[in-house]
Design a protein around this motif. Structure first.
Motif, PDB file in Angstrom:
ATOM      1  N   ASN A 283       0.807  -1.220   0.000  1.00 32.21           N
ATOM      2  CA  ASN A 283       0.000   0.000   0.000  1.00 32.21           C
ATOM      3  C   ASN A 283       0.844   1.277   0.000  1.00 32.21           C
ATOM      4  O   ASN A 283       0.297   2.379   0.030  1.00 32.21           O
ATOM      5  CB  ASN A 283      -0.976   0.030   1.186  1.00 32.21           C
ATOM      6  CG  ASN A 283      -1.852  -1.199   1.234  1.00 32.21           C
ATOM      7  OD1 ASN A 283      -2.381  -1.634   0.218  1.00 32.21           O
ATOM      8  ND2 ASN A 283      -1.985  -1.794   2.421  1.00 32.21           N
ATOM      9  N   ALA A 284       2.164   1.130  -0.030  1.00 33.90           N
ATOM     10  CA  ALA A 284       3.058   2.284  -0.138  1.00 33.90           C
ATOM     11  C   ALA A 284       4.263   1.859  -0.975  1.00 33.90           C
ATOM     12  O   ALA A 284       5.410   2.001  -0.565  1.00 33.90           O
ATOM     13  CB  ALA A 284       3.498   2.777   1.236  1.00 33.90           C
ATOM     14  N   GLY A 285       3.969   1.321  -2.132  1.00 33.83           N
ATOM     15  CA  GLY A 285       5.016   0.810  -3.001  1.00 33.83           C
ATOM     16  C   GLY A 285       5.492   1.839  -4.006  1.00 33.83           C
ATOM     17  O   GLY A 285       4.988   2.960  -4.067  1.00 33.83           O
ATOM     18  N   ILE A 286       6.481   1.431  -4.801  1.00 34.71           N
ATOM     19  CA  ILE A 286       6.962   2.283  -5.884  1.00 34.71           C
ATOM     20  C   ILE A 286       5.962   2.159  -7.023  1.00 34.71           C
ATOM     21  O   ILE A 286       5.799   1.084  -7.600  1.00 34.71           O
ATOM     22  CB  ILE A 286       8.365   1.845  -6.338  1.00 34.71           C
ATOM     23  CG1 ILE A 286       9.333   1.879  -5.149  1.00 34.71           C
ATOM     24  CG2 ILE A 286       8.869   2.746  -7.462  1.00 34.71           C
ATOM     25  CD1 ILE A 286      10.654   1.240  -5.440  1.00 34.71           C
ATOM     26  N   ARG A 287       5.302   3.211  -7.333  1.00 31.89           N
ATOM     27  CA  ARG A 287       4.181   3.189  -8.267  1.00 31.89           C
ATOM     28  C   ARG A 287       4.570   2.577  -9.610  1.00 31.89           C
ATOM     29  O   ARG A 287       5.380   3.093 -10.350  1.00 31.89           O
ATOM     30  CB  ARG A 287       3.657   4.608  -8.473  1.00 31.89           C
ATOM     31  CG  ARG A 287       2.626   4.773  -9.570  1.00 31.89           C
ATOM     32  CD  ARG A 287       1.339   4.003  -9.299  1.00 31.89           C
ATOM     33  NE  ARG A 287       0.602   4.517  -8.161  1.00 31.89           N
ATOM     34  CZ  ARG A 287      -0.578   4.023  -7.759  1.00 31.89           C
ATOM     35  NH1 ARG A 287      -1.123   3.003  -8.408  1.00 31.89           N
ATOM     36  NH2 ARG A 287      -1.191   4.552  -6.713  1.00 31.89           N
ATOM     37  N   ASP A 288       4.013   1.406  -9.899  1.00 25.45           N
ATOM     38  CA  ASP A 288       4.057   0.736 -11.199  1.00 25.45           C
ATOM     39  C   ASP A 288       5.446   0.301 -11.669  1.00 25.45           C
ATOM     40  O   ASP A 288       5.616  -0.041 -12.831  1.00 25.45           O
ATOM     41  CB  ASP A 288       3.409   1.614 -12.282  1.00 25.45           C
ATOM     42  CG  ASP A 288       1.885   1.601 -12.191  1.00 25.45           C
ATOM     43  OD1 ASP A 288       1.331   0.530 -11.907  1.00 25.45           O
ATOM     44  OD2 ASP A 288       1.273   2.659 -12.385  1.00 25.45           O
ATOM     45  N   TYR A 289       6.440   0.258 -10.786  1.00 24.66           N
ATOM     46  CA  TYR A 289       7.754  -0.182 -11.241  1.00 24.66           C
ATOM     47  C   TYR A 289       7.709  -1.639 -11.726  1.00 24.66           C
ATOM     48  O   TYR A 289       8.160  -1.948 -12.829  1.00 24.66           O
ATOM     49  CB  TYR A 289       8.801  -0.043 -10.128  1.00 24.66           C
ATOM     50  CG  TYR A 289      10.176  -0.497 -10.574  1.00 24.66           C
ATOM     51  CD1 TYR A 289      10.975   0.336 -11.347  1.00 24.66           C
ATOM     52  CD2 TYR A 289      10.656  -1.767 -10.261  1.00 24.66           C
ATOM     53  CE1 TYR A 289      12.226  -0.075 -11.787  1.00 24.66           C
ATOM     54  CE2 TYR A 289      11.899  -2.190 -10.698  1.00 24.66           C
ATOM     55  CZ  TYR A 289      12.687  -1.342 -11.460  1.00 24.66           C
ATOM     56  OH  TYR A 289      13.919  -1.775 -11.910  1.00 24.66           O
ATOM     57  N   THR A 290       7.170  -2.526 -10.924  1.00 24.46           N
ATOM     58  CA  THR A 290       7.085  -3.925 -11.342  1.00 24.46           C
ATOM     59  C   THR A 290       5.984  -4.122 -12.377  1.00 24.46           C
ATOM     60  O   THR A 290       6.119  -4.948 -13.283  1.00 24.46           O
ATOM     61  CB  THR A 290       6.826  -4.847 -10.139  1.00 24.46           C
ATOM     62  OG1 THR A 290       5.581  -4.501  -9.521  1.00 24.46           O
ATOM     63  CG2 THR A 290       7.933  -4.712  -9.109  1.00 24.46           C
ATOM     64  N   ASN A 291       4.922  -3.358 -12.271  1.00 22.61           N
ATOM     65  CA  ASN A 291       3.788  -3.489 -13.180  1.00 22.61           C
ATOM     66  C   ASN A 291       4.191  -3.185 -14.624  1.00 22.61           C
ATOM     67  O   ASN A 291       3.787  -3.880 -15.563  1.00 22.61           O
ATOM     68  CB  ASN A 291       2.666  -2.552 -12.737  1.00 22.61           C
ATOM     69  CG  ASN A 291       1.322  -2.908 -13.316  1.00 22.61           C
ATOM     70  OD1 ASN A 291       1.080  -4.041 -13.730  1.00 22.61           O
ATOM     71  ND2 ASN A 291       0.424  -1.946 -13.350  1.00 22.61           N
ATOM     72  N   VAL A 292       4.988  -2.147 -14.814  1.00 26.93           N
ATOM     73  CA  VAL A 292       5.443  -1.766 -16.149  1.00 26.93           C
ATOM     74  C   VAL A 292       6.196  -2.909 -16.818  1.00 26.93           C
ATOM     75  O   VAL A 292       6.073  -3.136 -18.023  1.00 26.93           O
ATOM     76  CB  VAL A 292       6.342  -0.512 -16.067  1.00 26.93           C
ATOM     77  CG1 VAL A 292       7.138  -0.318 -17.355  1.00 26.93           C
ATOM     78  CG2 VAL A 292       5.501   0.731 -15.788  1.00 26.93           C
ATOM     79  N   GLN A 293       6.941  -3.680 -16.038  1.00 29.39           N
ATOM     80  CA  GLN A 293       7.843  -4.681 -16.587  1.00 29.39           C
ATOM     81  C   GLN A 293       7.336  -6.111 -16.449  1.00 29.39           C
ATOM     82  O   GLN A 293       8.007  -7.049 -16.898  1.00 29.39           O
ATOM     83  CB  GLN A 293       9.213  -4.555 -15.903  1.00 29.39           C
ATOM     84  CG  GLN A 293       9.826  -3.174 -16.079  1.00 29.39           C
ATOM     85  CD  GLN A 293      11.124  -3.003 -15.323  1.00 29.39           C
ATOM     86  OE1 GLN A 293      12.176  -3.432 -15.774  1.00 29.39           O
ATOM     87  NE2 GLN A 293      11.056  -2.365 -14.163  1.00 29.39           N
ATOM     88  N   GLY A 294       6.173  -6.291 -15.841  1.00 30.51           N
ATOM     89  CA  GLY A 294       5.638  -7.633 -15.649  1.00 30.51           C
ATOM     90  C   GLY A 294       5.211  -8.283 -16.958  1.00 30.51           C
ATOM     91  O   GLY A 294       4.825  -7.604 -17.916  1.00 30.51           O
TER      92      GLY A 294
END
Length: 488
Positions: A283-294
């Motif tokens: 709930n306080a992650g780096i916004r979309d860092y993993t999502n962009v690269q998944g």
């Protein structure tokens, strides 16, 4: 440190309500009970001020899509990825080196860093006035100085010399804005500010081992030394880079993890190889860092961008464990990932960034792909070994360079070398740091960009591509006072 973001969230809102009138994203009610005197006498508010600077690193315009595009997709280590029709707004241009000043990535990265610098300057302004324990105050000032130096280091690597804002700015003072915010300084002047901030931070910050467990992840003396060594390296100050990296190595605070694959997993967070990481939490992650690269497809793990290139895959020697730890290879039949997750042969790309993979099975997970609790490694011990090796090689200290490179090769499962050249150091740096947002900058600063891009079917324009363009919207806002980089 992961919990600090949540524990102080309310205080952070109050702090920035006091110090800023232009944070449009803070929709809060005034707190009339908190006077400036009350604020300046509460040590918790001092910590909250600094936490607000750290928090900026979680935002989308810091280390997410735009940063990934500028620092990785541009390089020979990665392709755009995703699907052919999905350009990611301007990521196809990043991949082809056809970008320009109006592309959103440059505006994001510029604004993100200056937002962080703005917060840092406000924090320093109030920290100097706080009536709190002097040891705590000095440590917090050191943390902010480190963070401001880190933001400027990103800016100078990307854009060259930039405006140097080192004091709290009155946003209603147009003269100050025109004379400071919109006036570019030279690259040398920018690095001088970085060096000054880091030297002060080194004097003020404790060693990693001197922090309590709850504060693990905050900036340390070693982090400031490591960033300063890297800044020296980029300026070709070889002896200074050699000496400063040596300070980190001999501090006894850091070492290589035995298993390279674990460096970027949750189990490796803040361990011996970590010098500085952006701390993320559920709930306080780096916004979309993993999502962009998944991996993109079914099952869908993300947007599928920043796919490791075939050139990178082919650069590893046989038996190099870093290849399988860095690149997630999509197979023709269902296959098993490191955590037991079943991968799909129908995923869109043949390769994905394994270092950015967030496990929903073996790591902290709440189902939100956009805010995963995965830390981002900014400075690692292996990076410092390579800085030491490169500086040693440039100084003619072949034995020292060879020893440092061999430390890394042994961990990678490779045979030791009897002697190394600067080319060997460059190659080792590429493979050790692959997909970690340094490759583009390394190509530019070492003069390899033209040949590397040509081998990848791209044209690197000498005299232009060494720096990214200053965002066009910033030039417009400055009424032309802010000068564009050559070639754009």
């Amino acid at each position: 440190m992961k919990n600090i973001y949540k524990l102080h969230s309310i205080l952070v809102v109050i702090v920035f309500l006091l110090v800023s009138s232009c944070e449009d994203d803070l929709n809060v009610l005034p707190n009339d009970a908190l006077s400036e005197t009350d604020f300046l006498n509460n040590p918790d508010n001092a910590v909250a001020l600094v936490t607000g600077v750290y928090n900026k690193q979680l935002d989308y315009n810091m280390y997410s899509f735009s940063w990934i595009g500028m620092t990785s997709i541009t390089s020979d280590d990665a392709d755009k990825g995703s699907t052919p029709s999905d350009t990611g707004t301007d990521k196809q241009k990043m991949d082809n080196l056809t970008f320009g000043p109006s592309d959103i990535s440059f505006s994001d990265v510029w604004n993100g860093r200056y937002d962080g610098i703005y917060r840092a300057n406000n924090a320093l302004f109030y920290l100097e006035q706080l009536t709190i324990d002097e040891t705590l105050k000095n440590r917090l000032i050191g943390e902010v100085k480190f963070l401001r130096a880190l933001f400027y280091f990103d800016l100078v690597r990307c854009f060259g010399g930039v405006p140097l804002v080192t004091e709290r700015i009155d946003i209603n003072n147009s003269e100050e804005i025109n004379n400071v915010v919109f006036v570019r300084k030279t690259k040398e002047e920018t690095y001088a500010v970085i060096e000054s901030d880091l030297m002060e931070a080194i004097d003020l910050l404790p060693l990693k081992s001197q922090y309590s467990p709850n504060d693990l992840g905050r900036a340390t003396k070693g982090a400031a030394q490591a960033l300063l060594a890297k800044a020296y390296l980029y300026q070709e100050k070889w002896q200074m880079a050699y000496d400063m990296s040596g300070n980190v190595i001999t501090s006894g605070q850091y070492g290589l993890l035995p298993n390279y694959a674990e460096v970027w997993r949750e189990v490796g967070e803040n361990k011996s190889e970590s010098i500085y990481e952006v701390q993320a939490a559920l709930n306080a992650g780096i916004r979309d860092y993993t999502n962009v690269q998944g991996a993109r497809g079914t099952p869908d793990l993300g947007w599928g961008f920043n796919s490791p290139s075939l050139a990178l895959s082919n650069a590893y020697e046989p038996g190099d464990v870093r290849r399988e730890a860095t690149i997630l290879f999509v197979q023709t039949t269902p296959f098993t990932l490191w955590d037991g997750f079943i991968g799909s042969s129908t995923w869109n790309n043949p390769r994905y960034n394994y270092k950015a993979y967030q496990s929903s099975i073996e790591e902290s997970w709440n189902g939100d792909k956009g805010l995963t609790a995965k830390n981002l490694r900014i400075l690692k011990y292996s990076d410092i070994l390579l800085i030491r090796a490169e500086a040693a090689s440039e100084l003619g200290m072949v034995g020292e360079a060879t020893d440092r490179v061999n430390e890394i090769r042994v961990r990678a499962g490779l045979a030791e070398l009897t002697s190394v050249t600067i080319t060997d150091v460059y190659k080792e740096r590429r493979l050790e740091m692959a997909m970690e947002h340094d490759r583009w900058f390394d190509l530019v600063r070492t003069g390899q960009a033209v040949s590397a891009m040509a081998a990848n079917g791209k044209t690197f324009i000498v005299g232009t591509h060494e720096r990214f363009p200053i965002p066009q919207d910033q030039i417009i806002q400055s009424n032309g006072v802010l000068l564009q980089n050559p070639g754009y």
